[in-house]
Design an enzyme around this catalytic site. Structure first.
Site, PDB file in Angstrom:
ATOM      1  N   ASP A 198      -6.867  -1.358  -4.823  1.00  0.00           N
ATOM      2  CA  ASP A 198      -8.070  -0.883  -3.918  1.00  0.00           C
ATOM      3  C   ASP A 198      -8.885   0.182  -4.342  1.00  0.00           C
ATOM      4  O   ASP A 198     -10.193   0.229  -4.229  1.00  0.00           O
ATOM      5  CB  ASP A 198      -7.306  -0.472  -2.685  1.00  0.00           C
ATOM      6  CG  ASP A 198      -6.626  -1.416  -1.842  1.00  0.00           C
ATOM      7  OD1 ASP A 198      -7.138  -2.714  -1.879  1.00  0.00           O
ATOM      8  OD2 ASP A 198      -5.825  -1.016  -0.989  1.00  0.00           O
ATOM      9  N   ASP A 213       0.671  -1.392  -0.013  1.00  0.00           N
ATOM     10  CA  ASP A 213       0.052   0.008   0.028  1.00  0.00           C
ATOM     11  C   ASP A 213       0.788   1.311  -0.062  1.00  0.00           C
ATOM     12  O   ASP A 213       2.080   1.342   0.458  1.00  0.00           O
ATOM     13  CB  ASP A 213      -1.069   0.121   1.151  1.00  0.00           C
ATOM     14  CG  ASP A 213      -1.970  -1.088   1.189  1.00  0.00           C
ATOM     15  OD1 ASP A 213      -2.449  -1.512   0.057  1.00  0.00           O
ATOM     16  OD2 ASP A 213      -2.425  -1.530   2.094  1.00  0.00           O
TER      17      ASP A 213
END
Length: 454
Positions: free
Chosen positions: A428, A410
């Protein structure tokens, strides 16, 4: 709109007036409800059509409207007001009713908001003089209202010049048939005749009769449909064509792999070939009746999109791993920063502590479920198919991380002085935007359905 509400509730129908009706025992309502019975339709030469669009189309095509019924919820809408004014101007009766009354009339819990009662219209067979290039569809003893309605709709879309009902055929003006025609009952002439009259007519009219039959030796795709006007003759769903009609046909056609030359299978096979473009259709001037396909409703485009999105996600993660310091914020703009970190669980979930193959299994199940939804979703739903493509791409992007590294990379952080959002990545974002596209599609579909009810 005229708002004369005299004779309220009495059932005394006078043309050129608007009545408000709330009682199911009102004689006018009873008469309309009786139109579900063929005997009453034949006696009054009337039938019912549901939906504002159908009523507008019928009026534009010159059909005589006897009564217009609309729900109070539709009152004040410009198109409803215009239709009501046209009905009154043409000597028809307008009823404003509550939801209970219109549900009872249509026999639906979720009824259309506008219903029209029209005068039946048949074209006399003796007045039909087929011209070169025209095609008519003749149907012998069709029993199923849905079959008949679908054929009328198909013939209209195919550019056929008319429908001829032979023998004891189901009523083309029944509520079920009219629904199945989706308005085509107003657009294409319908004639009816017994077997003897049909045979005499086709002999005198100089038409080529092409009949679908089990004994057919000719592939219907090889028949010349241009030298004469054509009558495409189809038989009963169960029994097929009787001998007296089959022997009058200029050609007995077979439908390849149809199995049976009955009405329903012949119809579906013909439509299949016409849509596929594999052969000329027996109906002159065929315009394919197919659902509009959006880009991502097809396997190849959605697969390419997923591969490109997956490649972009992995390339960005490679750059992040190579150049972005670990767990050190790099401001990009107010409230947005780059922040590399690793997610070992499932973000935004009670399963955030789970690791390993359990997480992989969940993601694979999600991808499988979304693929199943994609296959079942109508092909004209653009935003839904786009959403499914993005969700699959996002899920696979994070799944690749999980398989390669055991964690998800991330790197995007939203934050304020007192609050920060969970760190996420491009995959995402795909999932979030995809879910939003599906929700948008549902909202647009709901709006479309509400408009159709009018």
């Amino acid at each position: 709109m005229i708002n004369d509400r005299s004779d309220h509730g009495t059932g005394t129908a006078r043309v050129g007036q608007v009545k408000e009706v709330t009682s199911l025992t009102n004689p006018i309502v009873k008469d309309i409800r009786a139109l579900t019975q063929k005997k009453h339709r034949d006696e009054t030469r009337s039938f019912m059509a549901e939906g504002l669009k159908l009523v507008i189309d019928a009026l534009d095509l010159g059909w005589k409207i006897k009564t217009l019924v609309y729900a109070k919820a539709a009152k004040g809408k410009p198109q409803v007001e215009q239709v009501a004014a046209k009905t009154v101007a043409r000597g028809g009766l307008v009823l404003e009713v509550n939801e209970k009354v219109i549900s009872t009339i249509t026999r639906r819990d979720n009824p259309q908001m506008v219903v029209g009662i029209f005068e039946q219209r048949y074209s006399p067979l003796r007045d039909i003089h087929p011209q070169e290039g025209e095609t008519y569809v003749a149907l012998d003893r069709v029993r199923d209202p849905g079959n008949l309605g679908t054929i009328i709709r198909t013939a209209d879309a195919a550019g056929a010049s008319g429908i001829i009902l032979v023998g004891e055929t189901t009523d083309p003006f029944s509520l079920e048939t009219v629904r199945a025609t989706m308005g085509s009952v107003f657009a294409i002439p319908i004639a009816r005749a017994n077997t003897e009259d049909f045979i005499r007519w086709q002999r005198a009219a100089g038409v080529q009769v092409v009949a679908t039959h089990l004994a057919g030796s000719v592939d219907y795709r090889t028949i010349d449909y241009k030298s004469k006007p054509v009558v495409l003759l189809m038989g009963n769903e169960q029994a097929g064509l009787p001998v007296e009609l089959a022997r009058e046909a200029g050609a007995l056609a077979r439908i390849p792999q149809a199995g049976r030359a009955d009405l329903a299978q012949s119809r579906h096979r013909d439509r299949h070939h016409a849509v596929r473009g594999a052969a000329p259709s027996p109906v002159s001037g065929w315009r394919p009746m197919r659902q509009e396909q959006t880009l991502f409703s097809r396997p190849l485009p959605i697969a390419l999109f997923i591969l490109i999105a997956l490649a972009a996600d992995q390339f960005i993660k490679y750059l992040v791993e190579a150049y972005l310091p670990f767990q050190q914020g790099v401001p990009v703009m107010p409230m947005l920063a780059l922040y590399r970190t690793y997610n070992y669980g499932v973000a935004f979930s009670m399963l955030s502590g789970m690791e390993g193959w359990f997480i992989v299994g969940i993601r694979l199940a999600v991808v499988t479920f979304v693929l199943w939804l994609w296959r079942r979703t109508p092909k004209d739903r653009f935003f839904a198919h786009l959403g499914y493509a993005m969700i699959i791409a996002g899920a696979l992007g994070n799944l690749v991380d999980r398989l390669l590294f055991g964690y998800v990379i991330d790197y995007i952080l939203f934050y304020t002085a007192t609050w920060s959002f969970a760190v996420f990545n491009l995959a995402d974002s795909f999932i979030t935007v995809g879910a939003g596209a599906i929700i948008l599609d549902e909202l647009l579909q709901a709006k479309k359905e509400r408009s159709l009810k009018l």
